[in-house]
Write a protein that holds these residues in place. Structure first.
Motif, PDB file in Angstrom:
ATOM      1  N   SER A  13      -4.176  -1.413  13.805  1.00 53.45           N
ATOM      2  CA  SER A  13      -4.220   0.042  13.676  1.00 53.45           C
ATOM      3  C   SER A  13      -3.952   0.733  15.008  1.00 53.45           C
ATOM      4  N   ASN A  14      -3.115   1.783  14.947  1.00 49.67           N
ATOM      5  CA  ASN A  14      -2.759   2.614  16.107  1.00 49.67           C
ATOM      6  C   ASN A  14      -2.022   1.837  17.195  1.00 49.67           C
ATOM      7  N   LYS A  15      -1.386   0.745  16.806  1.00 51.09           N
ATOM      8  CA  LYS A  15      -0.557  -0.014  17.743  1.00 51.09           C
ATOM      9  C   LYS A  15       0.887   0.018  17.271  1.00 51.09           C
ATOM     10  N   GLN A  16       1.775  -0.409  18.146  1.00 49.92           N
ATOM     11  CA  GLN A  16       3.197  -0.340  17.827  1.00 49.92           C
ATOM     12  C   GLN A  16       3.538  -1.193  16.600  1.00 49.92           C
ATOM     13  N   ASN A  17       2.816  -2.273  16.425  1.00 48.82           N
ATOM     14  CA  ASN A  17       3.086  -3.172  15.292  1.00 48.82           C
ATOM     15  C   ASN A  17       2.119  -2.947  14.132  1.00 48.82           C
ATOM     16  N   GLU A  18       1.627  -1.721  13.995  1.00 50.16           N
ATOM     17  CA  GLU A  18       0.715  -1.393  12.894  1.00 50.16           C
ATOM     18  C   GLU A  18       1.362  -1.722  11.551  1.00 50.16           C
ATOM     19  N   LEU A  19       0.559  -2.309  10.653  1.00 46.46           N
ATOM     20  CA  LEU A  19       1.058  -2.681   9.331  1.00 46.46           C
ATOM     21  C   LEU A  19       0.018  -2.325   8.283  1.00 46.46           C
ATOM     22  N   GLN A  20       0.374  -1.444   7.349  1.00 50.05           N
ATOM     23  CA  GLN A  20      -0.524  -1.110   6.249  1.00 50.05           C
ATOM     24  C   GLN A  20      -0.163  -1.981   5.059  1.00 50.05           C
ATOM     25  N   VAL A  21      -1.109  -2.825   4.655  1.00 48.35           N
ATOM     26  CA  VAL A  21      -0.863  -3.806   3.593  1.00 48.35           C
ATOM     27  C   VAL A  21      -1.348  -3.297   2.248  1.00 48.35           C
ATOM     28  N   LEU A  22      -2.499  -2.622   2.212  1.00 51.63           N
ATOM     29  CA  LEU A  22      -3.017  -2.039   0.974  1.00 51.63           C
ATOM     30  C   LEU A  22      -3.038  -0.526   1.114  1.00 51.63           C
ATOM     31  N   LYS A  23      -2.610   0.176   0.077  1.00 50.02           N
ATOM     32  CA  LYS A  23      -2.351   1.609   0.177  1.00 50.02           C
ATOM     33  C   LYS A  23      -3.041   2.377  -0.964  1.00 50.02           C
ATOM     34  N   GLY A  24      -4.357   2.531  -0.837  1.00 51.61           N
ATOM     35  CA  GLY A  24      -5.098   3.340  -1.799  1.00 51.61           C
ATOM     36  C   GLY A  24      -5.284   2.684  -3.144  1.00 51.61           C
ATOM     37  N   ILE A  25      -5.852   1.487  -3.162  1.00 52.56           N
ATOM     38  CA  ILE A  25      -6.047   0.728  -4.396  1.00 52.56           C
ATOM     39  C   ILE A  25      -7.334   1.150  -5.092  1.00 52.56           C
ATOM     40  N   ASN A  26      -7.234   1.423  -6.394  1.00 50.24           N
ATOM     41  CA  ASN A  26      -8.397   1.673  -7.252  1.00 50.24           C
ATOM     42  C   ASN A  26      -8.348   0.700  -8.422  1.00 50.24           C
ATOM     43  N   LEU A  27      -9.448   0.003  -8.675  1.00 48.30           N
ATOM     44  CA  LEU A  27      -9.462  -0.916  -9.808  1.00 48.30           C
ATOM     45  C   LEU A  27     -10.894  -1.240 -10.218  1.00 48.30           C
ATOM     46  N   THR A  28     -11.024  -1.681 -11.462  1.00 51.60           N
ATOM     47  CA  THR A  28     -12.287  -2.179 -11.989  1.00 51.60           C
ATOM     48  C   THR A  28     -12.012  -3.479 -12.730  1.00 51.60           C
ATOM     49  N   ILE A  29     -12.816  -4.490 -12.442  1.00 53.57           N
ATOM     50  CA  ILE A  29     -12.743  -5.776 -13.144  1.00 53.57           C
ATOM     51  C   ILE A  29     -14.095  -5.988 -13.816  1.00 53.57           C
ATOM     52  N   ASN A  30     -14.083  -6.135 -15.127  1.00 53.79           N
ATOM     53  CA  ASN A  30     -15.328  -6.214 -15.888  1.00 53.79           C
ATOM     54  C   ASN A  30     -15.933  -7.614 -15.872  1.00 53.79           C
ATOM     55  N   THR A  31     -17.220  -7.666 -16.135  1.00 59.89           N
ATOM     56  CA  THR A  31     -17.944  -8.930 -16.200  1.00 59.89           C
ATOM     57  C   THR A  31     -17.321  -9.851 -17.250  1.00 59.89           C
ATOM     58  N   GLY A  32     -17.072 -11.105 -16.881  1.00 55.40           N
ATOM     59  CA  GLY A  32     -16.573 -12.094 -17.822  1.00 55.40           C
ATOM     60  C   GLY A  32     -15.088 -12.066 -18.064  1.00 55.40           C
ATOM     61  N   GLU A  33     -14.361 -11.234 -17.343  1.00 54.17           N
ATOM     62  CA  GLU A  33     -12.911 -11.193 -17.516  1.00 54.17           C
ATOM     63  C   GLU A  33     -12.227 -12.273 -16.679  1.00 54.17           C
ATOM     64  N   LEU A  34     -11.100 -12.754 -17.184  1.00 55.91           N
ATOM     65  CA  LEU A  34     -10.168 -13.519 -16.383  1.00 55.91           C
ATOM     66  C   LEU A  34      -9.089 -12.534 -15.985  1.00 55.91           C
ATOM     67  N   CYS A  35      -9.098 -12.156 -14.718  1.00 56.92           N
ATOM     68  CA  CYS A  35      -8.183 -11.130 -14.211  1.00 56.92           C
ATOM     69  C   CYS A  35      -7.159 -11.776 -13.289  1.00 56.92           C
ATOM     70  N   THR A  36      -5.901 -11.581 -13.616  1.00 60.11           N
ATOM     71  CA  THR A  36      -4.818 -12.099 -12.789  1.00 60.11           C
ATOM     72  C   THR A  36      -4.214 -10.975 -11.968  1.00 60.11           C
ATOM     73  N   ILE A  37      -4.092 -11.211 -10.668  1.00 64.00           N
ATOM     74  CA  ILE A  37      -3.405 -10.279  -9.772  1.00 64.00           C
ATOM     75  C   ILE A  37      -2.060 -10.906  -9.440  1.00 64.00           C
ATOM     76  N   ILE A  38      -1.011 -10.206  -9.809  1.00 64.13           N
ATOM     77  CA  ILE A  38       0.320 -10.770  -9.688  1.00 64.13           C
ATOM     78  C   ILE A  38       1.184  -9.890  -8.797  1.00 64.13           C
ATOM     79  N   GLY A  39       2.133 -10.500  -8.126  1.00 61.55           N
ATOM     80  CA  GLY A  39       3.031  -9.759  -7.248  1.00 61.55           C
ATOM     81  C   GLY A  39       3.866 -10.716  -6.429  1.00 61.55           C
ATOM     82  N   LYS A  40       4.975 -10.234  -5.911  1.00 65.15           N
ATOM     83  CA  LYS A  40       5.852 -11.065  -5.098  1.00 65.15           C
ATOM     84  C   LYS A  40       5.199 -11.360  -3.744  1.00 65.15           C
ATOM     85  N   SER A  41       5.736 -12.333  -3.044  1.00 66.97           N
ATOM     86  CA  SER A  41       5.260 -12.631  -1.696  1.00 66.97           C
ATOM     87  C   SER A  41       5.373 -11.386  -0.829  1.00 66.97           C
TER      88      SER A  41
END
Length: 229
Positions: A13-41
């Motif tokens: 943060s606040n450096k020349q090589n600053e990198l924002q990886v997550l950008k305002g994520i909102n989520l809910t995962i319920n008890t007992g769920e099998l939740c898959t998070i998918i996405g490219k590399s």
């Protein structure tokens, strides 16, 4: 079970090589769920898993697990949370080479009747006294899952658990995870790039460039045994 509100993750943060990886994520995962998070590399899914499990601190926002705000934990609270509330399964298995599968499963824990039953149910007994190098990838991953279960945690975080496995072993491990979720009400949060795993998930979260672009509840969950590889 798990709630994330407006979380961001910025490295350097606040450096020349600053990198924002997550950008305002909102989520809910319920008890007992099998939740898959998918996405490219590079999408941010691994960083999201680390934040949800407390391995990484968020830059802003809040994460609640079991009604505990883990965003503000100190080091002692973090260690206690990881020991008692959650467990991990990784792609690399992380077994100890000079211990047998049985020794790897229990480590400092006492023998457990339920775990012994699962060793039989999951067809691990025949390899239980072998060292990891003598076992198949599927056998090693099942042992890694059993090791996580010995802690009796209600949340299991899985980082590409089938990434190093062939199709047959992948199906075996996913069958084990799905059975665990259904029979023991364990909440499973799993990251993958494998589109097949979406079919057995209760919830599928898609991450792209640090944004949550889809949070879908699967109305027709298939069995892991039915997957085609």
């Amino acid at each position: 079970m798990i709630k994330a509100k407006d979380i961001t993750k910025i490295y350097n943060s606040n450096k020349q090589n600053e990198l924002q990886v997550l950008k305002g994520i909102n989520l809910t995962i319920n008890t007992g769920e099998l939740c898959t998070i998918i996405g490219k590399s590079g999408s941010g899914k691994t960083t999201l898993l680390k934040c949800l499990s407390g391995l990484e601190k968020v830059t802003t926002g809040e994460i609640n697990v079991h009604n505990k705000n883990i965003s503000h934990f100190n080091r002692e609270q973090e260690n206690q949370f990881r020991r008692t509330d959650i467990a991990f399964v990784f792609q690399e298995y992380n077994l100890i080479d000079d211990l047998t599968l049985h020794e790897n499963i229990y480590l400092e824990h006492s023998l457990n009747e339920e775990i012994e039953g699962l060793i039989d149910a999951w067809d691990v007994r025949k390899a239980i006294n072998l060292f990891p190098s003598q076992c198949s990838g599927g056998q090693q991953q099942k042992a890694a899952i059993l090791r996580a279960l010995v802690k009796q945690s209600k949340i299991l975080f899985c980082d590409e658990p089938t990434g190093a496995l062939d199709g047959k072993s992948s199906k075996e491990v996913l069958t084990v995870l799905q059975d665990l979720q259904r029979s023991h009400k364990v909440t499973i949060v799993l990251i993958t790039h494998n589109e097949q795993i979406k079919k057995i998930s209760n919830r599928v979260i898609t991450i792209h460039d640090g944004h949550l672009i889809n949070n879908e509840v699967n109305s027709k969950v298939e069995t892991a045994e039915s997957l085609e590889w």
